[in-house]
Design a protein around this motif. Structure first.
Motif, PDB file in Angstrom:
ATOM      1  N   ALA A 187       0.855  -1.177   0.000  1.00 54.39           N
ATOM      2  CA  ALA A 187       0.000   0.000   0.000  1.00 54.39           C
ATOM      3  C   ALA A 187       0.899   1.237   0.000  1.00 54.39           C
ATOM      4  O   ALA A 187       2.059   1.146   0.389  1.00 54.39           O
ATOM      5  N   PRO A 188       0.396   2.399  -0.434  1.00 55.47           N
ATOM      6  CA  PRO A 188       1.183   3.617  -0.284  1.00 55.47           C
ATOM      7  C   PRO A 188       1.602   3.795   1.170  1.00 55.47           C
ATOM      8  O   PRO A 188       0.787   3.674   2.088  1.00 55.47           O
ATOM      9  N   MET A 189       2.882   4.080   1.393  1.00 52.41           N
ATOM     10  CA  MET A 189       3.426   4.095   2.752  1.00 52.41           C
ATOM     11  C   MET A 189       3.342   5.453   3.446  1.00 52.41           C
ATOM     12  O   MET A 189       3.710   5.578   4.618  1.00 52.41           O
ATOM     13  N   LEU A 190       2.919   6.477   2.734  1.00 58.48           N
ATOM     14  CA  LEU A 190       2.800   7.814   3.304  1.00 58.48           C
ATOM     15  C   LEU A 190       4.124   8.318   3.863  1.00 58.48           C
ATOM     16  O   LEU A 190       4.176   9.011   4.885  1.00 58.48           O
ATOM     17  N   LEU A 191       5.202   7.948   3.177  1.00 62.42           N
ATOM     18  CA  LEU A 191       6.523   8.492   3.470  1.00 62.42           C
ATOM     19  C   LEU A 191       6.956   9.495   2.409  1.00 62.42           C
ATOM     20  O   LEU A 191       7.857  10.305   2.656  1.00 62.42           O
ATOM     21  N   ASP A 192       6.348   9.420   1.249  1.00 63.85           N
ATOM     22  CA  ASP A 192       6.663  10.289   0.121  1.00 63.85           C
ATOM     23  C   ASP A 192       5.992  11.651   0.310  1.00 63.85           C
ATOM     24  O   ASP A 192       4.847  11.743   0.773  1.00 63.85           O
ATOM     25  N   ALA A 193       6.691  12.714  -0.078  1.00 60.46           N
ATOM     26  CA  ALA A 193       6.188  14.071   0.138  1.00 60.46           C
ATOM     27  C   ALA A 193       4.845  14.302  -0.544  1.00 60.46           C
ATOM     28  O   ALA A 193       3.947  14.934   0.029  1.00 60.46           O
TER      29      ALA A 193
END
Length: 287
Positions: A267-273
């Motif tokens: 899943a998208p990890m929500l670490l990317d800006a």
């Protein structure tokens, strides 16, 4: 983009039929801020997945990211069959009560997203804004089969480097993370045993109810009951949330805003800006 400050670590006690257990959570933002965001991770992850989001939201929100029972720094449960949705919802109800807030926003990834759907659907729910990260009312069987191949297998590694390689392999659907982001993913999900060997940072028994489940997930009645503003994130290559299901989520229930994250699976990890900015913008926007 990675967090530059450490959150405050707090805890409370929650209850199952087999006794109390210690639940750890992480807090960003002013402690007196009643504009609260509850962040709930995926089935084999922990609250430190929200380090970057927590720091980004700290100027305007108080962010509470929990280690669900059996994960991270939270205690393991006595009975494996307590690793189920009703117990998890009780844990999260206790977290909301501990926050002192009458209303909260909810950011959930995978398992945390499913829990958010159920919580937001309840009468008089305190969830007033919902972010569903790569999960939906229908979960694709192919994704469950893939996860079952490794989930709860309790691997043991002689060195941290071997664990690092293993976690990068099974977590490849997270997408093209930077070396620093991968280091964060691995470090926050590593556990060193008393004999010096390394393993994953969760109780392998959390997989017992997962493997025992027979009925497919059907949360459409709950989805149709949600009325709060809702954002759905879908990884472009997700095998858990199909494009068809995400499309239906845009037209049923809360008629969610759906955003597809390119180059990412589950899943998208929500670490990317950019991923973080999308969530921050939604949570800060007027109702």
């Amino acid at each position: 983009m990675l967090t530059r400050t450490f959150p405050r670590t707090r805890h409370f006690r929650s209850l199952t039929a087999h006794g109390f257990h210690r639940v750890v959570y992480y807090e960003w933002g002013a402690s007196e801020n009643t504009n609260v965001v509850v962040c709930v991770h995926g089935i084999g992850r922990n609250g430190r997945d929200f380090d970057v989001l927590g720091e980004a939201l700290a100027p305007t929100h108080r962010v509470l990211a929990v280690d669900m029972p059996g994960r991270g720094a939270s205690e393991w449960l006595r009975d494996p069959m307590d690793y189920v949705m009703p117990v998890y919802l009780g844990t999260l109800t206790a977290l909301i009560a501990a926050s002192g807030a009458d209303e909260v926003a909810w950011v959930g990834t995978s398992m945390g997203a499913l829990l958010g759907i159920v919580a937001a659907a309840q009468p008089a729910s305190p969830v007033k804004r919902l972010v569903v990260n790569d999960a939906g009312p229908t979960v694709e069987p192919a994704a469950l089969a893939r996860i079952a191949q490794y989930f709860g297998s309790n691997p043991r590694f002689a060195t941290y480097a071997e664990l690092d390689a293993y976690l990068r392999q099974i977590s490849a659907p997270f997408g093209p993370l930077t070396d620093a982001q991968w280091a964060h993913v691995v470090k926050t999900n590593a556990r060193q045993r008393a004999d010096g060997s390394w393993g994953v940072g969760y109780d392998p028994a959390i997989a017992v109810p997962f493997r025992a489940a027979s009925a497919p997930v059907d949360l459409w009645p709950q989805w149709d009951a949600i009325r709060c503003p809702t954002l759905v994130l879908r990884g472009e290559h997700s095998d858990l949330l199909s494009r068809a299901t995400a499309g239906a989520m845009a037209t049923r229930g809360p008629c969610a805003q759906v955003i597809e994250i390119p180059g990412v699976g589950h899943a998208p990890m929500l670490l990317d800006a950019d991923q973080v900015a999308t969530v921050v913008s939604f949570l800060r926007s007027p109702v």
